[in-house]
Every structure is written in structure tokens, then in C-alpha cells.
Design an enzyme around this catalytic site. Structure first.
Site, PDB file in Angstrom:
ATOM      1  N   GLY A  46      31.729 -38.378 -64.911  1.00  0.00           N
ATOM      2  CA  GLY A  46      31.902 -39.053 -66.190  1.00  0.00           C
ATOM      3  C   GLY A  46      32.108 -38.027 -67.278  1.00  0.00           C
ATOM      4  O   GLY A  46      31.792 -36.842 -67.109  1.00  0.00           O
ATOM      5  N   GLN A  51      31.787 -34.584 -75.647  1.00  0.00           N
ATOM      6  CA  GLN A  51      31.707 -33.438 -74.750  1.00  0.00           C
ATOM      7  C   GLN A  51      32.969 -32.574 -74.798  1.00  0.00           C
ATOM      8  O   GLN A  51      32.973 -31.471 -74.257  1.00  0.00           O
ATOM      9  CB  GLN A  51      31.455 -33.886 -73.309  1.00  0.00           C
ATOM     10  N   CYS A  90      24.632 -32.786 -66.194  1.00  0.00           N
ATOM     11  CA  CYS A  90      25.578 -33.047 -67.271  1.00  0.00           C
ATOM     12  C   CYS A  90      26.488 -31.835 -67.426  1.00  0.00           C
ATOM     13  O   CYS A  90      26.014 -30.696 -67.388  1.00  0.00           O
ATOM     14  CB  CYS A  90      24.804 -33.318 -68.554  1.00  0.00           C
ATOM     15  N   LEU A  91      27.781 -32.096 -67.613  1.00  0.00           N
ATOM     16  CA  LEU A  91      28.731 -30.995 -67.772  1.00  0.00           C
ATOM     17  C   LEU A  91      28.414 -30.131 -68.992  1.00  0.00           C
ATOM     18  O   LEU A  91      28.767 -28.957 -69.023  1.00  0.00           O
ATOM     19  CB  LEU A  91      30.163 -31.540 -67.880  1.00  0.00           C
ATOM     20  N   HIS A 132      24.604 -43.030 -68.740  1.00  0.00           N
ATOM     21  CA  HIS A 132      24.582 -41.620 -69.162  1.00  0.00           C
ATOM     22  C   HIS A 132      25.690 -41.365 -70.184  1.00  0.00           C
ATOM     23  O   HIS A 132      25.461 -40.742 -71.227  1.00  0.00           O
ATOM     24  CB  HIS A 132      24.748 -40.727 -67.923  1.00  0.00           C
ATOM     25  N   GLU A 133      26.900 -41.869 -69.901  1.00  0.00           N
ATOM     26  CA  GLU A 133      28.030 -41.638 -70.816  1.00  0.00           C
ATOM     27  C   GLU A 133      27.869 -42.417 -72.122  1.00  0.00           C
ATOM     28  O   GLU A 133      28.175 -41.894 -73.197  1.00  0.00           O
ATOM     29  CB  GLU A 133      29.358 -41.983 -70.139  1.00  0.00           C
ATOM     30  N   HIS A 136      25.687 -40.594 -74.444  1.00  0.00           N
ATOM     31  CA  HIS A 136      26.399 -39.522 -75.159  1.00  0.00           C
ATOM     32  C   HIS A 136      27.005 -40.035 -76.466  1.00  0.00           C
ATOM     33  O   HIS A 136      26.996 -39.337 -77.480  1.00  0.00           O
ATOM     34  CB  HIS A 136      27.537 -38.952 -74.310  1.00  0.00           C
TER      35      HIS A 136
END
Length: 161
Positions: A46, A51, A90-91, A132-133, A136
Site C-alpha cells: 500500500g 508518503q 511501513c515504507l 493502515h493507508e 496515513h
């Protein structure tokens, strides 16, 4: 299509409430395509617009299942049920993983790249990725929900799916 640079914590944009998208045009389509390329390049499931440095309510999820890529613009959680506790990463936090408890079912309302409103239901890992997204987009980081951080050797024994 372009691979964008991932914004790393502690960048301020990662903790800001994102703005609603009101223009559905070719720039948005290109952004969504770039987000997909970026997510794949960095081996994510995702990616949210903040991000890659964009303060807009845009997120994508693709966990390699029957649903393909889910594009969520201005998403809103309508309903959640159940509970699941699993590792998350997480990225924007490379090498950091933690145990997070989230609902195991989620129903959302969002818009697609053309502005059309849709609802979508997900369970288990897909529900986790979607939540999760969406977090963000509200400036909420998974690290604020971690009950315990995992060491690298603990991760090797786990498989996400």
C-alpha cells in the site's frame, strides 16, 4: 510512469491531516499510476500520497489477491468489526516492524480515479492494509498503535500471509 521518492519519518507531512481531492483529472491519473509504480518498486502492499510528499487524501492498496489494485480517494471508514493482531511495517519506516491490533473487517466509502463513489468491504490482511493507508491520510502512523516492536530474527519466523 515514474517511481517517486518515499518520504521518511520524521517528515512533518506524515503526521498531517490530508486535504480532500476535488479535481479528478489527468494529473490525478498520472499520480495514481506513479503511486502504483512506486509501491511496486519498494515492495509495498500500500501507499498513501503523503508518503510521496503530497498532502491529499489518496491511497492505494494491492496485496496480490483477487481484488487487484484498490484506489481510494477521499476514503471514509463506514464500519469495522472483529479484531486481528499481526505485524506491520511501513515504507516510511524502513526496517521497523511492530505488532498492531486492528479490526479484522472494514467497510469503506471512497471515490475512484474518475470521482465515482464506491463502497468496499475487506477482511483480514486486506482490511489491515486499507486501515493502515487510511490512517496515513489522517496523519496517524502505525508506530502510534504498536504494542510491541519486533526484532529482525522474530520477523524471519513469520510470514505475512
Amino acid at each position: 510512469m515514474t517511481v517517486r521518492k518515499i518520504v521518511m519519518y520524521p517528515a512533518d507531512i506524515l503526521e498531517e491531516q490530508c486535504e480532500l481531492v476535488s479535481v479528478f483529472d489527468k494529473k490525478l491519473v498520472k499520480l495514481l499510476d506513479d503511486m502504483y509504480d512506486t509501491m511496486i518498486e519498494f515492495d509495498g502492499v500500500g501507499l498513501a500520497a503523503p508518503q510521496i510528499g503530497i498532502n491529499q487524501q489518496i491511497a492505494i492498496v494491492d496485496i496480490d489477491d483477487d481484488y487487484g489494485t484498490i484506489e481510494m480517494i477521499n476514503p471514509e471508514i463506514l464500519e469495522t468489526k472483529g479484531e486481528q493482531t499481526d505485524p506491520e511495517g511501513c515504507l516510511s519506516f524502513p526496517g521497523i516492524y511492530g505488532v498492531v491490533t486492528r479490526p479484522s473487517y472494514v467497510k469503506i466509502k471512497a471515490q475512484n480515479r474518475k470521482g465515482k463513489v464506491f463502497t468496499f468491504e475487506a477482511e483480514d490482511f486486506l482490511a489491515r492494509a486499507i486501515q493502515h493507508e487510511i490512517d496515513h491520510l489522517e496523519g496517524v502512523l502505525f508506530t502510534s498503535k504498536v504494542s510491541r516492536y519486533l526484532e529482525e530474527d522474530e520477523l524471519e519466523g513469520l510470514s505475512e500471509e
